[in-house]
Design a protein around this motif. Structure first.
Motif, PDB file in Angstrom:
ATOM      1  N   ILE A   1     -90.922  82.641 -23.239  1.00 42.35           N
ATOM      2  CA  ILE A   1     -91.216  82.861 -24.572  1.00 42.35           C
ATOM      3  C   ILE A   1     -92.659  82.633 -24.639  1.00 42.35           C
TER       4      ILE A   1
ATOM      5  N   GLY B   1     -91.610  87.582 -23.222  1.00 41.72           N
ATOM      6  CA  GLY B   1     -91.484  88.203 -24.498  1.00 41.72           C
ATOM      7  C   GLY B   1     -92.180  87.325 -25.767  1.00 41.72           C
TER       8      GLY B   1
ATOM      9  N   VAL C   1     -92.824  87.923 -30.390  1.00 45.67           N
ATOM     10  CA  VAL C   1     -92.848  88.899 -31.474  1.00 45.67           C
ATOM     11  C   VAL C   1     -93.799  88.733 -32.454  1.00 45.67           C
TER      12      VAL C   1
ATOM     13  N   TRP D   1     -83.498  93.310 -27.296  1.00 44.84           N
ATOM     14  CA  TRP D   1     -84.448  92.802 -28.779  1.00 44.84           C
ATOM     15  C   TRP D   1     -83.827  93.536 -29.959  1.00 44.84           C
TER      16      TRP D   1
ATOM     17  N   LEU E   1     -85.149  87.199 -30.409  1.00 48.52           N
ATOM     18  CA  LEU E   1     -85.902  86.844 -29.102  1.00 48.52           C
ATOM     19  C   LEU E   1     -85.212  86.061 -28.211  1.00 48.52           C
TER      20      LEU E   1
END
Length: 464
Positions: free
Chosen positions: A139, A210, A212, A356, A432
């Motif tokens: 993350i 990933g 956001v 997602w 997420l």
């Protein structure tokens, strides 16, 4: 006395100078777009009717895991809000985010996580991990602000989403298997922190990643067609010769003429570039006195395109224009290309994006399949560099603010601490973490994610 008729002067023929011809690159781009059905990137078959679906055939993690993730993030709502507000009230620009990193580390440490700061040779990078071995999902956090207008790109929200997602999923990793990390990357707004982390090996051994990003209004980025533009930065200095602008201008070589000619040449170039391309810049030094022929001027330009190959050819065309301006004015051009690391176009993994979307839709937020309008140009992110090294996603979620207040506006910074933004923060962290849980839990999903990544060119690093 005899005279000889003068010999006719021979015409002077200059050696032809040609610039970069983009034809081959532009034709290849058009063919690739047609083959993909108008959608850049995507899983195999994305341009076909069968490929354009929001469904994923992979189950992911058990629903009980997703339920516990949601409960955990909701329980941490006040702490995540406090982090977002603290970063908003005390913004720090790229490579100077010391207090921001300390606040994020403090929140993670309160949950029992050991946080390493100063990672990868960068004083304001950090990382924390749980679990061991493979698969390994990272993350990604960012937390730098914009000079003068603070968190007008919402990186305070990005940091809180990342921290919330990591903390919520961490207790599940032992049962799911593999490893989960949070990687804090400085200087996204300028400086290319993620590229520095990549070069230092910070993503070595990571299988997917990933993050956001906040967006305007109630917008949610689509499953297909949510890439970004790559960007390269150029700085030019023109060296001329000073002269008295009234008494002896003919003795000078005007560096201001050179930089103005360059700017106008680039303006003319804009008519003949791809719709996905952007060029913008400023003159940072135009001389010091009106009655002196300037002997030094400077400008900076940003060159953007949504494909690596078109970004390269556009950069070459801009360099041609900068050099031609020097030739036309008798000056010399000192061109500094990539004085900050290039940002590559984002290549989001569609299968990861579908998971997602599945987890976000469980929060009552619809995710569109394709863009509502054709994207022509757009912003850039160093997460693009990560997406060319490993499968990655970088979806965007609106913070519920006014539809006419977009990022890089001071009013957008203020919107990041309003109640709708905190609701979006919580939903984004849950989605997420849910995506990461699905990836760790489902071997079939992981194999398909990798297959998609390899089918779209596989790992590729920037070469000038």
């Amino acid at each position: 006395m005899t005279t000889t008729a003068p010999t006719a002067a021979q015409p002077r023929t200059a050696q032809p100078r040609t610039g970069t011809d983009p034809l081959a690159t532009y034709l290849a781009h058009a063919e690739a777009e047609q083959a993909l059905g108008g959608h850049a990137g995507g899983e195999p078959g994305a341009g076909s009717a069968e490929g354009l679906t929001a469904a994923s055939p992979f189950a992911g993690a058990p629903e009980a895991v997703h339920g516990r993730i949601a409960d955990s993030v909701e329980a941490a709502r006040d702490d995540l809000r406090a982090l977002a507000v603290a970063l908003f009230e005390d913004p720090e620009v790229g490579f100077e985010e010391h207090r921001s990193v300390a606040r994020i580390a403090e929140l993670l440490a309160s949950g029992g996580h050991q946080v390493e700061t100063g990672s990868f040779g960068l004083p304001t990078a950090f990382r924390a991990s749980v679990g061991t071995g493979a698969p390994h999902f990272a993350i990604v956090a960012e937390y730098d602000a914009l000079p003068g207008i603070g968190h007008a790109c919402g990186h305070n929200i990005i940091a809180a989403v990342a921290a919330g997602a990591f903390a919520a999923l961490a207790p599940e990793v032992a049962a799911l298997g593999g490893r989960l990390s949070i990687i804090g990357t400085p200087a996204e707004e300028g400086g290319g922190g993620k590229e520095h982390v990549l070069r230092a090996g910070g993503f070595d051994g990571v299988d997917a990643a990933g993050m956001v990003h906040p967006s305007v209004g109630s917008e949610v980025s689509p499953i297909y067609g949510s890439g970004t533009s790559g960007v390269r930065r150029l700085r030019v200095r023109y060296h001329g010769r000073a002269g008295h602008a009234a008494a002896s201008p003919h003795l000078g070589l005007n560096a201001l003429d050179a930089v103005v000619t360059a700017y106008q040449s680039i303006a003319q170039l804009r008519q003949h570039i791809l719709p996905i391309d952007r060029i913008h810049g400023i003159i940072t030094n135009g001389g010091t006195a009106a009655n002196v022929v300037p002997d030094l001027t400077e400008a900076e330009f940003l060159v953007r395109s949504s494909e690596i190959d078109t970004l390269k050819v556009l950069t070459e065309r801009v360099i041609d224009a900068l050099e031609a301006a020097a030739l036309a004015t008798g000056t010399t051009a000192e061109i500094d290309v990539d004085f900050e690391p290039p940002y590559l176009p984002l290549k989001p993994n569609v299968l990861l994006t579908k998971h997602w979307a599945r987890r976000l839709e469980a929060r009552g937020r619809a995710v569109p399949l394709t863009p509502a309008r054709v994207r022509l140009g757009g912003p850039s992110t160093d997460m693009g560099n990560v997406s060319w090294a490993i499968p990655a996603v970088h979806p965007a979620l609106g913070l519920g603010g006014p539809a006419d207040v977009a990022p890089h506006n001071a009013a957008f910074a203020a919107s990041t601490v309003e109640p709708p933004a905190i609701d979006a923060l919580v939903d984004a962290a849950i989605a997420l973490a849910g995506l990461a849980a699905d990836y760790l839990a489902d071997g079939g999903l992981r194999a398909a994610v990798r297959e998609e990544f390899d089918a779209n060119g596989g790992a590729r690093r920037w070469t000038s």
